[in-house]
Scaffold this motif. Sequence first.
Motif, PDB file in Angstrom:
ATOM      1  N   VAL A  31       0.849  -1.191   0.000  1.00  0.00           N
ATOM      2  CA  VAL A  31       0.000   0.000   0.000  1.00  0.00           C
ATOM      3  C   VAL A  31       0.884   1.240   0.000  1.00  0.00           C
ATOM      4  N   THR A  32       0.775   2.029  -1.040  1.00  0.00           N
ATOM      5  CA  THR A  32       1.556   3.268  -1.126  1.00  0.00           C
ATOM      6  C   THR A  32       0.912   4.365  -0.280  1.00  0.00           C
ATOM      7  N   HIS A  33       1.688   5.410   0.001  1.00  0.00           N
ATOM      8  CA  HIS A  33       1.168   6.577   0.716  1.00  0.00           C
ATOM      9  C   HIS A  33       1.426   7.825  -0.112  1.00  0.00           C
ATOM     10  N   ASP A  34       1.004   8.958   0.394  1.00  0.00           N
ATOM     11  CA  ASP A  34       1.057  10.175  -0.421  1.00  0.00           C
ATOM     12  C   ASP A  34       2.451  10.780  -0.533  1.00  0.00           C
ATOM     13  N   ALA A  35       3.466  10.121   0.036  1.00  0.00           N
ATOM     14  CA  ALA A  35       4.845  10.575  -0.142  1.00  0.00           C
ATOM     15  C   ALA A  35       5.698   9.516  -0.833  1.00  0.00           C
ATOM     16  N   THR A  36       5.065   8.520  -1.442  1.00  0.00           N
ATOM     17  CA  THR A  36       5.812   7.427  -2.054  1.00  0.00           C
ATOM     18  C   THR A  36       6.577   7.862  -3.296  1.00  0.00           C
ATOM     19  N   LYS A  37       7.654   7.148  -3.563  1.00  0.00           N
ATOM     20  CA  LYS A  37       8.392   7.344  -4.813  1.00  0.00           C
ATOM     21  C   LYS A  37       8.254   6.122  -5.712  1.00  0.00           C
ATOM     22  N   SER A  52       5.549   0.131  11.534  1.00  0.00           N
ATOM     23  CA  SER A  52       6.422   0.929  12.403  1.00  0.00           C
ATOM     24  C   SER A  52       5.963   2.376  12.489  1.00  0.00           C
ATOM     25  N   ARG A  53       5.284   2.860  11.436  1.00  0.00           N
ATOM     26  CA  ARG A  53       4.766   4.235  11.444  1.00  0.00           C
ATOM     27  C   ARG A  53       3.267   4.290  11.666  1.00  0.00           C
ATOM     28  N   THR A  54       2.598   3.154  11.458  1.00  0.00           N
ATOM     29  CA  THR A  54       1.143   3.088  11.621  1.00  0.00           C
ATOM     30  C   THR A  54       0.824   1.843  12.440  1.00  0.00           C
ATOM     31  N   PRO A  55       0.966   1.920  13.773  1.00  0.00           N
ATOM     32  CA  PRO A  55       0.852   0.724  14.615  1.00  0.00           C
ATOM     33  C   PRO A  55      -0.466  -0.010  14.485  1.00  0.00           C
ATOM     34  N   ASP A  89      -8.507  -4.871  -8.288  1.00  0.00           N
ATOM     35  CA  ASP A  89      -9.690  -4.165  -8.803  1.00  0.00           C
ATOM     36  C   ASP A  89      -9.689  -2.737  -8.265  1.00  0.00           C
ATOM     37  N   SER A  90      -9.614  -1.747  -9.146  1.00  0.00           N
ATOM     38  CA  SER A  90      -9.516  -0.353  -8.712  1.00  0.00           C
ATOM     39  C   SER A  90     -10.731   0.080  -7.895  1.00  0.00           C
ATOM     40  N   ALA A  91     -11.914  -0.435  -8.243  1.00  0.00           N
ATOM     41  CA  ALA A  91     -13.104  -0.098  -7.473  1.00  0.00           C
ATOM     42  C   ALA A  91     -13.011  -0.660  -6.058  1.00  0.00           C
ATOM     43  N   ASP A  92     -12.493  -1.848  -5.942  1.00  0.00           N
ATOM     44  CA  ASP A  92     -12.313  -2.449  -4.624  1.00  0.00           C
ATOM     45  C   ASP A  92     -11.236  -1.725  -3.822  1.00  0.00           C
ATOM     46  N   THR A  93     -10.231  -1.206  -4.503  1.00  0.00           N
ATOM     47  CA  THR A  93      -9.183  -0.463  -3.809  1.00  0.00           C
ATOM     48  C   THR A  93      -9.775   0.722  -3.057  1.00  0.00           C
ATOM     49  N   ALA A  94     -10.729   1.390  -3.673  1.00  0.00           N
ATOM     50  CA  ALA A  94     -11.381   2.528  -3.018  1.00  0.00           C
ATOM     51  C   ALA A  94     -12.068   2.079  -1.726  1.00  0.00           C
ATOM     52  N   ARG A  95     -12.685   0.901  -1.761  1.00  0.00           N
ATOM     53  CA  ARG A  95     -13.337   0.386  -0.553  1.00  0.00           C
ATOM     54  C   ARG A  95     -12.303   0.057   0.521  1.00  0.00           C
ATOM     55  N   PHE A  96     -11.179  -0.506   0.096  1.00  0.00           N
ATOM     56  CA  PHE A  96     -10.109  -0.808   1.046  1.00  0.00           C
ATOM     57  C   PHE A  96      -9.584   0.460   1.702  1.00  0.00           C
ATOM     58  N   LEU A  97      -9.328   1.493   0.917  1.00  0.00           N
ATOM     59  CA  LEU A  97      -8.782   2.735   1.461  1.00  0.00           C
ATOM     60  C   LEU A  97      -9.739   3.349   2.483  1.00  0.00           C
ATOM     61  N   GLU A  98     -11.019   3.231   2.229  1.00  0.00           N
ATOM     62  CA  GLU A  98     -11.998   3.731   3.189  1.00  0.00           C
ATOM     63  C   GLU A  98     -11.981   2.881   4.468  1.00  0.00           C
ATOM     64  N   TRP A  99     -11.827   1.576   4.294  1.00  0.00           N
ATOM     65  CA  TRP A  99     -11.817   0.657   5.436  1.00  0.00           C
ATOM     66  C   TRP A  99     -10.618   0.894   6.340  1.00  0.00           C
ATOM     67  N   VAL A 100      -9.439   1.099   5.754  1.00  0.00           N
ATOM     68  CA  VAL A 100      -8.208   1.191   6.531  1.00  0.00           C
ATOM     69  C   VAL A 100      -7.976   2.588   7.101  1.00  0.00           C
ATOM     70  N   PRO A 138      -2.698   6.453   3.188  1.00  0.00           N
ATOM     71  CA  PRO A 138      -2.649   5.454   2.109  1.00  0.00           C
ATOM     72  C   PRO A 138      -3.298   5.974   0.841  1.00  0.00           C
ATOM     73  N   THR A 139      -2.725   5.603  -0.300  1.00  0.00           N
ATOM     74  CA  THR A 139      -3.223   6.134  -1.571  1.00  0.00           C
ATOM     75  C   THR A 139      -3.599   5.071  -2.588  1.00  0.00           C
ATOM     76  N   ALA A 140      -2.924   3.919  -2.595  1.00  0.00           N
ATOM     77  CA  ALA A 140      -3.174   2.918  -3.632  1.00  0.00           C
ATOM     78  C   ALA A 140      -2.579   1.586  -3.217  1.00  0.00           C
ATOM     79  N   ILE A 141      -2.994   0.528  -3.922  1.00  0.00           N
ATOM     80  CA  ILE A 141      -2.398  -0.792  -3.752  1.00  0.00           C
ATOM     81  C   ILE A 141      -1.602  -1.112  -5.006  1.00  0.00           C
ATOM     82  N   VAL A 142      -0.353  -1.533  -4.839  1.00  0.00           N
ATOM     83  CA  VAL A 142       0.520  -1.787  -5.980  1.00  0.00           C
ATOM     84  C   VAL A 142       1.133  -3.177  -5.864  1.00  0.00           C
ATOM     85  N   ALA A 143       1.692  -3.635  -6.962  1.00  0.00           N
ATOM     86  CA  ALA A 143       2.360  -4.936  -6.998  1.00  0.00           C
ATOM     87  C   ALA A 143       3.471  -4.888  -8.033  1.00  0.00           C
ATOM     88  N   VAL A 144       4.446  -5.777  -7.858  1.00  0.00           N
ATOM     89  CA  VAL A 144       5.538  -5.941  -8.818  1.00  0.00           C
ATOM     90  C   VAL A 144       5.418  -7.340  -9.393  1.00  0.00           C
TER      91      VAL A 144
END
Length: 250
Positions: free
Chosen positions: A38-44, A62-65, A97-108, A119-125
């Motif tokens: 999960v990225t945040h608003d300061a991610t690179k 460590s930053r979000t217990p 699923d981008s629509a589901d990501t919005a639900r996750f961000l609201e949940w967390v 938190p801003t998005a869910i990413v993967a490599v």
Amino acid sequence: MQVGALYRHPIKSHGRETIDEVRLTQGETMPWDRVWAVTHDATKFDANAPQWASCHNFMIGSRTPGLAGIWATLDETTRAITLTHQNLAPLTFRPDDSADTARFLEWVAPLSPAHRAAPTAIVAVPNRGMTDSDYPSISIMNSASHRAVADALGVEITKERWRGNIWLDDIPAWAEFDWIGRDVKIGDAVLRIREPIKRCPVTNTNPITGERDTAILDILNSVFGHQNFGVYAEVITSGDITLGTKAEVI
């Protein structure tokens, strides 16, 4: 020695899941472990050219217990995840699923402190778990070392604090640090032990309540003379592992 527990963490820092068996593949992380982050608003992290990035680019305990209190259940067929937390209603969603990501961000959101990055998005490599190490690693923990830390603290603590993959039983406390540079055979799989895992403040956090309630880092440093727990390993020979599988240093 033998395997006492197996864990995977489908979304980095957002829940863990116990499993009974796993097939390890040469050069890869634990299957379904840290597949997403999960990225945040300061991610690179560059979602258009995804590649491994350090943990500072993601939401981490460590930053979000509060994240430490999450449990996860993954449906491998549908790639859907159910997250649970004692203070939140369960959430089932698909990280791809981008629509589901919005639900996750609201949940967390309630678990994210107002003064921290949000938190801003869910990413993967592709084909790469987002481990803290810059190489595909699997973490190995020693149950006796865990008991040694608990005894030094004087309180019971659960193994989930350490966010490990493979727990080994029936070996002396801290024996794992003698394995650096050596190979450990677990069932048919062979793993090369690379380095000890230096621990961060998330280990001070209760994995049920999501609140910091111990001084594990202080105990590691003052009693044991280091800030390490567990070791990182690389899979050099593929193989199957189940609970109770025998292991040996070779």
